[in-house]
Design an enzyme around this catalytic site. Structure first.
Site, PDB file in Angstrom:
ATOM      1  N   ARG A  22      12.327  -7.283  -9.323  1.00 28.37           N
ATOM      2  CA  ARG A  22      13.543  -7.979  -9.764  1.00 28.37           C
ATOM      3  C   ARG A  22      14.763  -7.136  -9.405  1.00 28.37           C
ATOM      4  NH1 ARG A  22      14.646 -11.231 -15.240  1.00 28.37           N
ATOM      5  NH2 ARG A  22      12.399 -11.287 -15.283  1.00 28.37           N
ATOM      6  N   ASN A  40       8.890 -14.318  -4.961  1.00 26.69           N
ATOM      7  CA  ASN A  40       7.461 -13.992  -4.875  1.00 26.69           C
ATOM      8  C   ASN A  40       6.636 -15.203  -4.461  1.00 26.69           C
ATOM      9  OD1 ASN A  40       6.950 -11.178  -5.427  1.00 26.69           O
ATOM     10  ND2 ASN A  40       8.159 -11.599  -7.251  1.00 26.69           N
ATOM     11  N   ASP A  53      -3.452  -3.889 -19.732  1.00 29.37           N
ATOM     12  CA  ASP A  53      -3.119  -4.252 -21.118  1.00 29.37           C
ATOM     13  C   ASP A  53      -4.353  -4.065 -22.017  1.00 29.37           C
ATOM     14  OD1 ASP A  53      -0.586  -5.272 -20.112  1.00 29.37           O
ATOM     15  OD2 ASP A  53      -1.814  -6.859 -19.256  1.00 29.37           O
ATOM     16  N   ALA A  81       0.803  -1.230   0.000  1.00 29.40           N
ATOM     17  CA  ALA A  81       0.000   0.000   0.000  1.00 29.40           C
ATOM     18  C   ALA A  81       0.833   1.275   0.000  1.00 29.40           C
ATOM     19  CB  ALA A  81      -0.957  -0.019   1.199  1.00 29.40           C
ATOM     20  N   HIS A  95       0.306 -11.845 -18.335  1.00 27.55           N
ATOM     21  CA  HIS A  95       0.658 -10.420 -18.272  1.00 27.55           C
ATOM     22  C   HIS A  95       2.185 -10.331 -18.401  1.00 27.55           C
ATOM     23  CE1 HIS A  95       1.060  -6.270 -17.227  1.00 27.55           C
ATOM     24  NE2 HIS A  95       1.867  -6.587 -16.234  1.00 27.55           N
ATOM     25  N   GLN A 145       4.237   2.723  -5.254  1.00 31.94           N
ATOM     26  CA  GLN A 145       3.776   3.648  -6.312  1.00 31.94           C
ATOM     27  C   GLN A 145       2.303   3.451  -6.657  1.00 31.94           C
ATOM     28  OE1 GLN A 145       5.678   4.988 -10.013  1.00 31.94           O
ATOM     29  NE2 GLN A 145       6.152   2.800 -10.058  1.00 31.94           N
ATOM     30  N   VAL A 158      -2.065  -8.012  -8.665  1.00 32.59           N
ATOM     31  CA  VAL A 158      -1.441  -7.035  -9.561  1.00 32.59           C
ATOM     32  C   VAL A 158       0.082  -7.255  -9.595  1.00 32.59           C
ATOM     33  CG1 VAL A 158      -1.014  -4.558  -9.923  1.00 32.59           C
ATOM     34  CG2 VAL A 158      -3.261  -5.339  -9.123  1.00 32.59           C
ATOM     35  N   GLY A 159       0.649  -7.591  -8.439  1.00 28.46           N
ATOM     36  CA  GLY A 159       2.102  -7.737  -8.311  1.00 28.46           C
ATOM     37  C   GLY A 159       2.650  -8.794  -9.257  1.00 28.46           C
TER      38      GLY A 159
HETATM   39  P1  NAX Z   1       6.615  -0.401  -5.701  1.00 30.29           P
HETATM   40  O1  NAX Z   1       7.944  -1.075  -5.554  1.00 30.29           O
HETATM   41  O2  NAX Z   1       6.531   1.076  -5.792  1.00 30.29           O
HETATM   42  O3  NAX Z   1       5.687  -0.861  -4.474  1.00 30.29           O
HETATM   43  C1  NAX Z   1       5.573  -2.169  -4.056  1.00 30.29           C
HETATM   44  C2  NAX Z   1       5.296  -2.140  -2.579  1.00 30.29           C
HETATM   45  O4  NAX Z   1       5.066  -3.478  -2.155  1.00 30.29           O
HETATM   46  C3  NAX Z   1       6.462  -1.594  -1.761  1.00 30.29           C
HETATM   47  O5  NAX Z   1       6.011  -0.529  -0.932  1.00 30.29           O
HETATM   48  C4  NAX Z   1       6.924  -2.793  -0.946  1.00 30.29           C
HETATM   49  O6  NAX Z   1       7.374  -2.430   0.351  1.00 30.29           O
HETATM   50  C5  NAX Z   1       5.635  -3.618  -0.889  1.00 30.29           C
HETATM   51  N1  NAX Z   1       5.840  -5.032  -0.613  1.00 30.29           N
HETATM   52  C6  NAX Z   1       6.853  -5.844  -1.025  1.00 30.29           C
HETATM   53  N2  NAX Z   1       6.704  -7.066  -0.516  1.00 30.29           N
HETATM   54  C7  NAX Z   1       5.555  -7.053   0.190  1.00 30.29           C
HETATM   55  C8  NAX Z   1       4.869  -8.021   0.948  1.00 30.29           C
HETATM   56  N3  NAX Z   1       5.363  -9.261   1.115  1.00 30.29           N
HETATM   57  N4  NAX Z   1       3.718  -7.668   1.574  1.00 30.29           N
HETATM   58  C9  NAX Z   1       3.241  -6.410   1.454  1.00 30.29           C
HETATM   59  N5  NAX Z   1       3.860  -5.448   0.762  1.00 30.29           N
HETATM   60  C10 NAX Z   1       4.998  -5.764   0.133  1.00 30.29           C
HETATM   61  O7  NAX Z   1       5.928  -1.113  -6.952  1.00 30.29           O
HETATM   62  P2  NAX Z   1       4.638  -0.614  -7.762  1.00 30.29           P
HETATM   63  O8  NAX Z   1       5.059   0.271  -8.870  1.00 30.29           O
HETATM   64  O9  NAX Z   1       3.599  -0.153  -6.814  1.00 30.29           O
HETATM   65  O10 NAX Z   1       4.197  -1.997  -8.447  1.00 30.29           O
HETATM   66  C11 NAX Z   1       3.682  -3.057  -7.665  1.00 30.29           C
HETATM   67  C12 NAX Z   1       3.622  -4.325  -8.496  1.00 30.29           C
HETATM   68  O11 NAX Z   1       2.731  -4.184  -9.576  1.00 30.29           O
HETATM   69  C13 NAX Z   1       4.972  -4.716  -9.128  1.00 30.29           C
HETATM   70  O12 NAX Z   1       5.160  -6.120  -8.978  1.00 30.29           O
HETATM   71  C14 NAX Z   1       4.765  -4.369 -10.580  1.00 30.29           C
HETATM   72  O13 NAX Z   1       5.603  -5.137 -11.430  1.00 30.29           O
HETATM   73  C15 NAX Z   1       3.314  -4.730 -10.748  1.00 30.29           C
HETATM   74  N6  NAX Z   1       2.615  -4.199 -11.920  1.00 30.29           N
HETATM   75  C16 NAX Z   1       1.657  -4.964 -12.471  1.00 30.29           C
HETATM   76  C17 NAX Z   1       0.880  -4.528 -13.535  1.00 30.29           C
HETATM   77  C18 NAX Z   1      -0.189  -5.381 -14.112  1.00 30.29           C
HETATM   78  O14 NAX Z   1      -0.780  -4.950 -15.112  1.00 30.29           O
HETATM   79  N7  NAX Z   1      -0.515  -6.568 -13.595  1.00 30.29           N
HETATM   80  C19 NAX Z   1       1.126  -3.200 -14.150  1.00 30.29           C
HETATM   81  C20 NAX Z   1       1.834  -2.250 -13.246  1.00 30.29           C
HETATM   82  C21 NAX Z   1       2.935  -2.864 -12.403  1.00 30.29           C
HETATM   83  O15 NAX Z   1       4.095  -2.969 -13.174  1.00 30.29           O
END
Ligand code: NAX
Length: 323
Positions: free
Chosen positions: A92, A105, A159, A12, A187, A15, A129-130
């Site tokens: 990564r 992951n 997408d 949360a 994705h 970004q 989403v992640g």
């Molecule tokens: P950020 O790195 O800005 O934020 C991710 C957040 O997740 C960080 O604040 C981190 O502390 C937290 N986090 C990490 N491990 C965690 C866990 N075990 N439990 C709870 N929180 C945890 O990344 P952001 O730009 O917000 O992107 C988040 C994810 O969305 C990334 O994996 C990114 O690749 C993925 N995306 C997926 C998309 C899709 O269409 N499915 C598109 C957008 C994005 O690229």
């Protein structure tokens, strides 16, 4: 006013989280009459940042927000959750290979799947989403044996939206002109944006564009859009990803007659390997999605779909020990 809906969001303070929470809190996802409780999960090093984000949510004085919980424990975040948006994941790092990323992951989504199983509402709607979103979703779903597998979805709505917007621009139209477009598969850069079943103002989309534009420009452009945004902006898509997540959940709950794209557990539709999380064209009604089953697929589409299916099977095999 009804009881608050409990919405868990992981990552949360990241970004996407920063763009997402305010949209949810304003009512863009569940409507202007639906109070909500936010349950926000982060890892310990990000808890200070999360506190700052919550201060900003408070400072908006959103009438719909009844409570905000922050925690680094998935069990707490998912307690009673009606909706769970799993955004946080391990990015990564330098020198990390795809299998290392899947492994890192895997641990996160195993734990979160178990916590959802034991603590979320049985009807919880889960959006992953992640990245790698499809396989993270597969891991979470397999670690939640008491929940209906249909409750687990991965996001390909971004997408889908990219594909609609780029087609509309190419034909000099507007997004409302486009119907029936779909994203198939993973994705990732193997996803297949399918115009074969799409229409522009009711006419086949492929009568409006050339086959060479479709194959040589459009498909690679959708597949590489994430990388193009990173190259231009210096960081990955956030606001558009948050918007797609809001739309995915809104349509899942409120319904959508128009075809949309969702990563869902394959039951073998269109001959796809059963069990993988595969993006299909779907319509949604009464809180349930249904795969649009009568689409014509030519040899070109079939070969593209096979490529993305093979990638997903490889990802599944790489995490087989977690399933
Ligand atoms: P950020 O790195 O800005 O934020 C991710 C957040 O997740 C960080 O604040 C981190 O502390 C937290 N986090 C990490 N491990 C965690 C866990 N075990 N439990 C709870 N929180 C945890 O990344 P952001 O730009 O917000 O992107 C988040 C994810 O969305 C990334 O994996 C990114 O690749 C993925 N995306 C997926 C998309 C899709 O269409 N499915 C598109 C957008 C994005 O690229």
């Amino acid at each position: 006013m009804t009881d608050p809906v409990r919405i868990a969001v992981t990552g949360a303070a990241g970004q996407i989280g920063y763009a997402l929470l305010f949209r949810i809190a304003s009512g863009a996802m569940l409507g202007k009459d639906q109070p909500i409780e936010l349950k926000l999960l982060e890892i310990p090093p990000a808890m200070d940042a999360l506190r700052g984000v919550v201060m900003e949510v408070e400072d908006c004085a959103f009438p719909l927000v009844r409570n905000v919980v922050t925690t680094d424990q998935p069990e707490v975040a998912f307690e009673g959750a009606d909706v769970a948006m799993l955004v946080g994941s391990r990015p990564r790092g330098p020198g990390m290979e795809r299998k290392d990323l899947l492994e890192a992951n895997g641990a996160i989504f195993t734990q979160q799947g178990k916590a959802l199983n034991d603590h979320a509402a049985k009807h919880v709607k889960v959006l992953v989403v992640g990245n790698p979103a499809n396989t993270n979703c597969l891991i979470a779903q397999n670690n939640a044996p008491d929940l209906d597998p249909a409750n687990f979805t991965a996001m390909t709505k971004l997408d889908h939206n990219r594909a609609i917007a780029q087609l509309a621009r190419q034909v000099g139209g507007v997004v409302e002109d486009i119907d029936g477009l779909a994203i198939w598969g993973n994705h990732s850069s193997t996803m297949f944006p399918d115009l074969i079943g799409a229409t522009v103002k009711g006419k086949p989309a492929l009568e409006n564009v050339s086959q060479s534009w479709y194959e040589d420009e459009y498909i690679p452009s959708i597949q590489q859009r994430g990388a193009a945004i990173i190259a231009a902006r210096g960081s990955s898509s956030a606001a558009s990803a948050a918007n797609a997540a809001v739309e995915h959940v809104r349509e899942w709950i409120a319904g959508s007659d128009a075809v949309t794209s969702m990563g869902i557990r394959s039951s073998g539709q269109y001959g796809i390997e059963e069990g993988v999380i595969f993006s299909y064209p779907v319509t949604v009604s009464n809180g349930a999605y249904n795969v649009a089953e009568n689409r014509e697929l030519n040899d070109f589409a079939r070969s593209k779909i096979e490529t993305t299916e093979v990638e997903l099977i490889k990802e599944r095999d790489a995490v087989a020990h977690l399933l």
